[in-house]
Design an enzyme around this catalytic site. Structure first.
Site, mmCIF file in Angstrom:
data_model
loop_
_atom_site.group_PDB
_atom_site.id
_atom_site.type_symbol
_atom_site.label_atom_id
_atom_site.label_comp_id
_atom_site.label_asym_id
_atom_site.label_seq_id
_atom_site.Cartn_x
_atom_site.Cartn_y
_atom_site.Cartn_z
ATOM 1 N N PRO A 112 0.823 -1.208 0.000
ATOM 2 C CA PRO A 112 0.000 0.000 0.000
ATOM 3 C C PRO A 112 0.864 1.267 0.000
ATOM 4 O O PRO A 112 1.903 1.324 0.658
ATOM 5 C CB PRO A 112 -0.782 -0.109 1.315
ATOM 6 C CG PRO A 112 0.091 -0.932 2.209
ATOM 7 C CD PRO A 112 0.877 -1.866 1.323
ATOM 8 N N ARG A 157 -1.948 16.468 -8.957
ATOM 9 C CA ARG A 157 -3.046 15.507 -9.094
ATOM 10 C C ARG A 157 -4.311 16.098 -9.730
ATOM 11 O O ARG A 157 -4.896 15.463 -10.600
ATOM 12 C CB ARG A 157 -3.378 14.842 -7.744
ATOM 13 C CG ARG A 157 -2.191 14.043 -7.171
ATOM 14 C CD ARG A 157 -2.576 13.205 -5.954
ATOM 15 N NE ARG A 157 -3.486 12.163 -6.325
ATOM 16 C CZ ARG A 157 -4.796 12.196 -6.169
ATOM 17 N NH1 ARG A 157 -5.366 13.222 -5.561
ATOM 18 N NH2 ARG A 157 -5.545 11.228 -6.594
ATOM 19 N N CYS A 176 1.202 29.764 -15.531
ATOM 20 C CA CYS A 176 0.566 30.173 -16.786
ATOM 21 C C CYS A 176 0.019 29.008 -17.571
ATOM 22 O O CYS A 176 0.477 28.729 -18.687
ATOM 23 C CB CYS A 176 1.585 30.886 -17.670
ATOM 24 S SG CYS A 176 2.055 32.440 -17.025
HETATM 25 C C1 LIG Z 1 1.808 2.362 -7.321
HETATM 26 C C2 LIG Z 1 2.032 0.973 -6.894
HETATM 27 C C3 LIG Z 1 1.675 0.578 -5.593
HETATM 28 C C4 LIG Z 1 0.989 1.498 -4.607
HETATM 29 O O1 LIG Z 1 -0.299 1.794 -5.005
HETATM 30 P P1 LIG Z 1 -1.274 2.630 -4.023
HETATM 31 O O2 LIG Z 1 -2.481 2.837 -4.834
HETATM 32 O O3 LIG Z 1 -0.580 3.877 -3.683
HETATM 33 O O4 LIG Z 1 -1.539 1.778 -2.844
HETATM 34 C C5 LIG Z 1 1.968 -0.709 -5.209
HETATM 35 N N1 LIG Z 1 2.567 -1.583 -6.055
HETATM 36 C C6 LIG Z 1 2.915 -1.237 -7.317
HETATM 37 C C7 LIG Z 1 3.577 -2.228 -8.194
HETATM 38 C C8 LIG Z 1 2.651 0.048 -7.766
HETATM 39 O O5 LIG Z 1 2.981 0.383 -9.020
#
Ligand SMILES: *Cc1c(COP(=O)(O)O)cnc(C)c1O
Length: 421
Positions: free
Chosen positions: A276, A314, A346
């Protein structure tokens, strides 16, 4: 839940009033709550209790050295996606045995670096990568511990730019080819097959795609064992979503996610690994900005703030929503009115919110963007010669700058002018 709350009408990070940090470091800045980071880690840890498990924080969500140190102190592993991230995780004290290397394109240099430095597992995404990894490992007299990233062809039902588990996405090995590629992996002398990996996307707000993907992986793991592979670890990736607004329905909790893991995969007796990022970091951080001024347009008004798309990309990149709140809590009867909240860059894309209901705000008043702890500072740039903004970590009543704002001279002197000019 996070630790950013109003106390006596002033927004605090834990026990620190945000205007105190603003006075010390200037705006804009990121501020993180240590207690919130800890809490999110513990939620996952509890959700997987009773199963052999390892939580590998995806540092691409927030890679500050202090955050990595905090995660390391909690016993987390780290999921890295580049040689640079690997080096930084090691610099934070994370041992190689707790680092997982993910990513669709690992270079020769990155493979040698991480094999030599020590690594828990490579998540391999293709046959060419498997062969290259074997070759380099052999050259070093090592065997690379490998999980193959399987693309289960599941629709994560999230934003197209962060959906990764459909067959048309660039990620992983199609599940239909998995047994064939595992057979090849087992035949390569520099490879030690240890498990299966998947990651179907980010900001998932529904457990159904996880459940479908995990069921497919469970069936695959059994088939692979039948084929003679010692499948002992399942890496389920990251992707659990977070609430970005305080009004809409909340995404599933780690506890519910853990129940799905247990139900679909518990019988396999494998070590469970998860990666995560967003859920641990996202709501553990705010971006705090000052109002430059309010501009009255024709038919709509603009709140121009000193943060911009280079600080938090984002909204421009994913049409993401961030709650934006005044740091001084408005009185109960304050009238709200719609306004566009924009930065000074800009580009029309430098818009954080359109027709957002806000209380009246004047120059120099502070606003806080919520849910900015993940994919915020790490994705920032110095576009428009705007310095990277400081990151501040709060722990109870203390705070520390964990990345200072560079001076203009530091930024200018990074460029080099060739002698012929
Ligand atoms: C981005 C990514 C994550 C983390 O994803 P979250 O949505 O931030 O939990 C985990 N494993 C891999 C391979 C990723 O590319």
């Amino acid at each position: 839940m996070d630790h950013f709350i109003y106390r006596n009408g002033v927004l605090h990070a834990e026990d620190v009033a945000l205007p105190d940090i603003a006075a010390a470091v200037g705006t804009p800045f990121y501020v993180y709550s240590e207690a919130t980071f800890r809490r999110h880690f513990v939620l996952f840890d509890e959700a997987l209790a009773g199963m052999d498990h390892m939580i590998c924080f995806a540092m691409k969500a927030n890679g500050n050295l202090a955050i990595l140190k905090l995660m390391n102190n909690l016993g987390a592993g780290i999921d890295v996606v580049s040689g640079g991230e690997y080096a930084k995780a090691r610099a934070a004290g994370v041992p190689g045995e707790r680092i997982v290397f993910s990513g669709v394109g690992k270079t020769r240099a990155e493979i040698s670096q991480t094999l030599q430095g020590g690594i828990r597992q490579f998540n391999v995404e293709s046959e060419p990568e498997l062969r290259r990894l074997s070759e380099i490992a052999m050259g070093l007299g090592l065997r690379a511990p490998v999980a193959l990233r399987i693309n289960p062809d599941v629709d994560a039902r999230t934003h197209a730019k962060i959906s990764t588990g459909k067959s048309e996405n660039k990620f992983g090995i199609p599940i239909s080819k998995a047994r064939k590629v595992y057979a090849e992996a087992a035949s390569l002398p520099g490879i030690e097959v240890i498990g299966v990996d998947l990651h179907i996307g980010s900001q998932l707000t529904d457990l159904a795609p996880f459940e479908t993907a995990f069921e497919k992986i469970a069936a695959l793991a059994l088939a692979l064992r039948d084929d003679g592979h010692n499948i002992r670890r399942l890496d389920l990736g990251g992707g659990l979503g977070i609430p970005y607004t305080h009004t809409n329905s909340a995404p599933p909790l780690p506890l519910e996610y853990g129940a799905v893991v247990r139900r679909t995969l518990g019988h396999l007796g494998c070590e469970i690994e998860i990666e995560p990022g967003r859920l641990i970091a996202g709501n553990a951080g705010l971006l705090v900005s000052s109002v430059i001024y309010m501009k009255e347009g024709e038919g709509r008004n603009f709140l121009i703030v000193d943060a911009a798309m280079n600080d938090l990309v984002r909204p421009a990149m994913y049409e993401a929503h961030h709650d934006i709140v005044p740091v001084l809590e408005p009185y109960p009867a304050t009238p709200y009115a719609p306004i566009d909240i924009v930065g000074p860059v800009c580009e029309t894309g430098d818009t954080f919110a359109t027709q957002r209901e806000m209380p009246p705000l004047g120059a120099d008043e502070l606003v806080a963007f919520r849910s900015a702890g993940a994919y915020g500072a790490v994705m920032s740039s110095e576009y428009n010669m705007r310095p990277l903004i400081p990151e501040v970590l709060v722990s109870q009543d203390q705070f520390a700058v964990i990345r200072p704002r560079p001076s203009f001279d530091e930024m200018i002197n990074r460029d080099k002018v060739p002698e012929w000019l």
